[in-house]
Design a protein around this motif. Sequence first.
Motif, PDB file in Angstrom:
ATOM      1  N   ARG A 170      39.163  41.691  59.272  1.00 59.58           N
ATOM      2  CA  ARG A 170      40.267  40.762  59.012  1.00 59.58           C
ATOM      3  C   ARG A 170      40.613  40.740  57.532  1.00 59.58           C
ATOM      4  N   ARG A 171      41.854  40.404  57.236  1.00 66.09           N
ATOM      5  CA  ARG A 171      42.282  40.257  55.848  1.00 66.09           C
ATOM      6  C   ARG A 171      41.883  38.882  55.347  1.00 66.09           C
ATOM      7  N   VAL A 172      41.404  38.840  54.126  1.00 68.51           N
ATOM      8  CA  VAL A 172      40.986  37.580  53.503  1.00 68.51           C
ATOM      9  C   VAL A 172      42.154  37.080  52.661  1.00 68.51           C
ATOM     10  N   LEU A 173      42.899  36.112  53.221  1.00 69.57           N
ATOM     11  CA  LEU A 173      44.095  35.629  52.540  1.00 69.57           C
ATOM     12  C   LEU A 173      43.937  34.244  51.925  1.00 69.57           C
ATOM     13  N   TRP A 174      43.138  33.404  52.485  1.00 68.16           N
ATOM     14  CA  TRP A 174      43.013  32.024  52.000  1.00 68.16           C
ATOM     15  C   TRP A 174      41.546  31.748  51.679  1.00 68.16           C
ATOM     16  N   PRO A 175      41.124  31.889  50.410  1.00 71.38           N
ATOM     17  CA  PRO A 175      39.714  31.798  50.028  1.00 71.38           C
ATOM     18  C   PRO A 175      38.959  30.554  50.499  1.00 71.38           C
ATOM     19  N   PRO A 176      39.569  29.357  50.556  1.00 72.63           N
ATOM     20  CA  PRO A 176      38.782  28.197  50.989  1.00 72.63           C
ATOM     21  C   PRO A 176      38.270  28.281  52.428  1.00 72.63           C
ATOM     22  N   ARG A 177      38.794  29.189  53.232  1.00 71.95           N
ATOM     23  CA  ARG A 177      38.368  29.308  54.629  1.00 71.95           C
ATOM     24  C   ARG A 177      37.218  30.299  54.842  1.00 71.95           C
ATOM     25  N   TRP A 178      36.690  30.888  53.775  1.00 72.36           N
ATOM     26  CA  TRP A 178      35.691  31.941  53.909  1.00 72.36           C
ATOM     27  C   TRP A 178      34.389  31.566  53.203  1.00 72.36           C
ATOM     28  N   GLU A 179      33.282  32.108  53.715  1.00 75.08           N
ATOM     29  CA  GLU A 179      31.946  31.845  53.184  1.00 75.08           C
ATOM     30  C   GLU A 179      31.278  33.177  52.838  1.00 75.08           C
ATOM     31  N   VAL A 180      30.522  33.213  51.746  1.00 73.62           N
ATOM     32  CA  VAL A 180      29.911  34.441  51.250  1.00 73.62           C
ATOM     33  C   VAL A 180      28.629  34.766  52.009  1.00 73.62           C
ATOM     34  N   CYS A 181      28.532  36.012  52.512  1.00 74.67           N
ATOM     35  CA  CYS A 181      27.327  36.516  53.189  1.00 74.67           C
ATOM     36  C   CYS A 181      26.564  37.519  52.330  1.00 74.67           C
ATOM     37  N   THR A 182      27.295  38.353  51.598  1.00 74.97           N
ATOM     38  CA  THR A 182      26.657  39.367  50.749  1.00 74.97           C
ATOM     39  C   THR A 182      27.324  39.393  49.393  1.00 74.97           C
ATOM     40  N   GLN A 183      26.568  39.859  48.419  1.00 76.64           N
ATOM     41  CA  GLN A 183      27.131  40.045  47.092  1.00 76.64           C
ATOM     42  C   GLN A 183      26.418  41.205  46.419  1.00 76.64           C
ATOM     43  N   HIS A 184      27.178  41.937  45.635  1.00 78.15           N
ATOM     44  CA  HIS A 184      26.628  43.026  44.839  1.00 78.15           C
ATOM     45  C   HIS A 184      27.390  43.020  43.530  1.00 78.15           C
ATOM     46  N   PRO A 185      26.747  43.085  42.430  1.00 74.38           N
ATOM     47  CA  PRO A 185      25.342  43.287  42.126  1.00 74.38           C
ATOM     48  C   PRO A 185      24.490  42.049  42.388  1.00 74.38           C
ATOM     49  N   ALA A 186      23.204  42.219  42.221  1.00 71.92           N
ATOM     50  CA  ALA A 186      22.252  41.147  42.511  1.00 71.92           C
ATOM     51  C   ALA A 186      22.399  39.991  41.524  1.00 71.92           C
ATOM     52  N   VAL A 187      21.869  38.849  41.922  1.00 72.94           N
ATOM     53  CA  VAL A 187      21.901  37.649  41.085  1.00 72.94           C
ATOM     54  C   VAL A 187      21.197  37.933  39.754  1.00 72.94           C
ATOM     55  N   GLY A 188      21.826  37.525  38.667  1.00 66.83           N
ATOM     56  CA  GLY A 188      21.236  37.694  37.340  1.00 66.83           C
ATOM     57  C   GLY A 188      21.625  38.980  36.642  1.00 66.83           C
TER      58      GLY A 188
END
Length: 116
Positions: free
Chosen positions: A69-87
């Motif tokens: 799906r296209r991510v059009l409205w940021p307040p409706r989405w939740e983060v599952c993954t991120q890259h690069p790592a924290v820090g």
Amino acid sequence: MRRATVVGVGAALALAAVAASSAEGAATPDEEAGARPMPDFLGRGLWQVFTRLDRRTRLDVHDVSGRDRRVLWPPRWEVCTQHPAVGTVLDRRTTVMIGVVRKGETCPPRVREARR
């Protein structure tokens, strides 16, 4: 005829940049050079990604639910993954990749395994 208005990611970034610049104080020398540590966004709303990252940071946001799906409205989405790592120190050449699902949905099992 009424037209529906959709606010894209670019508009959300512009609003976030204005809000962040007015809410923050003086930047440190590292921040002025574009180097900041990667925050922990896992489990948080996508809107926080836009408000906490520097406006010049390259950002790749995609749906990890498998529905493409296209991510059009940021307040409706939740983060599952991120890259690069924290820090990890972010500079202007770093591209931040964020995997999201709609709020209320759970992260796919393969994504939950990778988070551990």
